[in-house]
Design a protein around this motif. Structure first.
Motif, short mmCIF file in Angstrom:
data_model
loop_
_atom_site.label_atom_id
_atom_site.label_comp_id
_atom_site.label_asym_id
_atom_site.label_seq_id
_atom_site.Cartn_x
_atom_site.Cartn_y
_atom_site.Cartn_z
N GLY A 52 0.78 -1.22 0.00
CA GLY A 52 0.00 0.00 0.00
C GLY A 52 0.82 1.28 0.00
N THR A 53 2.10 1.19 -0.25
CA THR A 53 2.94 2.38 -0.26
C THR A 53 4.04 2.19 -1.30
N SER A 54 5.05 3.02 -1.24
CA SER A 54 6.18 2.84 -2.15
C SER A 54 7.39 2.36 -1.35
N LEU A 55 8.34 1.80 -2.06
CA LEU A 55 9.53 1.24 -1.43
C LEU A 55 10.76 1.75 -2.16
N ASP A 56 11.71 2.26 -1.41
CA ASP A 56 12.99 2.68 -1.95
C ASP A 56 14.08 1.95 -1.18
N LEU A 57 14.94 1.25 -1.89
CA LEU A 57 16.09 0.56 -1.28
C LEU A 57 17.36 1.02 -1.97
N THR A 58 18.38 1.24 -1.18
CA THR A 58 19.70 1.56 -1.69
C THR A 58 20.69 0.61 -1.06
N VAL A 59 21.48 -0.06 -1.88
CA VAL A 59 22.44 -1.05 -1.39
C VAL A 59 23.80 -0.72 -1.97
N ARG A 60 24.81 -0.84 -1.14
CA ARG A 60 26.19 -0.67 -1.59
C ARG A 60 26.90 -2.00 -1.44
N GLY A 61 27.73 -2.30 -2.37
CA GLY A 61 28.51 -3.53 -2.38
C GLY A 61 28.85 -3.84 -3.81
N THR A 62 29.34 -5.02 -4.02
CA THR A 62 29.59 -5.40 -5.41
C THR A 62 28.24 -5.48 -6.11
N LYS A 63 28.24 -5.32 -7.40
CA LYS A 63 26.98 -5.38 -8.16
C LYS A 63 26.29 -6.72 -7.93
N ALA A 64 27.06 -7.80 -7.93
CA ALA A 64 26.48 -9.13 -7.73
C ALA A 64 25.86 -9.25 -6.33
N ASP A 65 26.58 -8.78 -5.31
CA ASP A 65 26.05 -8.85 -3.94
C ASP A 65 24.82 -7.96 -3.79
N ALA A 66 24.88 -6.77 -4.33
CA ALA A 66 23.75 -5.85 -4.23
C ALA A 66 22.52 -6.42 -4.94
N ASP A 67 22.72 -6.96 -6.12
CA ASP A 67 21.60 -7.55 -6.86
C ASP A 67 21.01 -8.74 -6.10
N ALA A 68 21.87 -9.57 -5.51
CA ALA A 68 21.40 -10.73 -4.74
C ALA A 68 20.61 -10.27 -3.52
N PHE A 69 21.12 -9.24 -2.83
CA PHE A 69 20.42 -8.72 -1.66
C PHE A 69 19.06 -8.15 -2.06
#
Length: 108
Positions: A31-48
């Motif tokens: 019922g709302t919006s979601l914003d996530l920001t992740v730092r790390g390797t691209k592979a790790d960030a994508d997996a997270f």
């Protein structure tokens, strides 16, 4: 030993901050919006992000009051939910504990 640990932590933090953040924005999440920001390797960030989205979608399928096909929506319509998901049972049990502890000030 502490200075070695502190130096290692600082180096690790600097390495993470130096990497480009991977950002995700989704609308209509619980019922709302979601914003996530992740730092790390691209592979790790994508997996997270994939794991986070999978869990959010799982919870949305149980708890969303905005969708018509969830157990929470069924309860809101006054229906009985057979084989309710464990997460829902635990939340409702805790809500009932809080209702009792607050003499009904908290109620769902």
């Amino acid at each position: 030993m502490r200075s070695i640990l502190a130096t290692a932590c600082l180096a690790f933090s600097c390495a993470l901050l130096a990497q480009e953040p991977v950002r995700l924005r989704r609308d209509h999440v619980l019922g709302t919006s979601l914003d996530l920001t992740v730092r790390g390797t691209k592979a790790d960030a994508d997996a997270f992000l994939a794991a986070a989205i999978a869990e959010i979608e799982r919870l949305d399928a149980v708890f969303s009051g905005w969708r018509n096909d969830t157990p929470v929506a069924a309860l809101a319509r006054g229906e009985t939910v057979q084989n309710a998901p464990e997460d829902l049972v635990l939340v409702l049990q805790r809500a009932d504990e809080l209702r009792l502890a607050t003499n009904g000030a908290f109620d769902v």
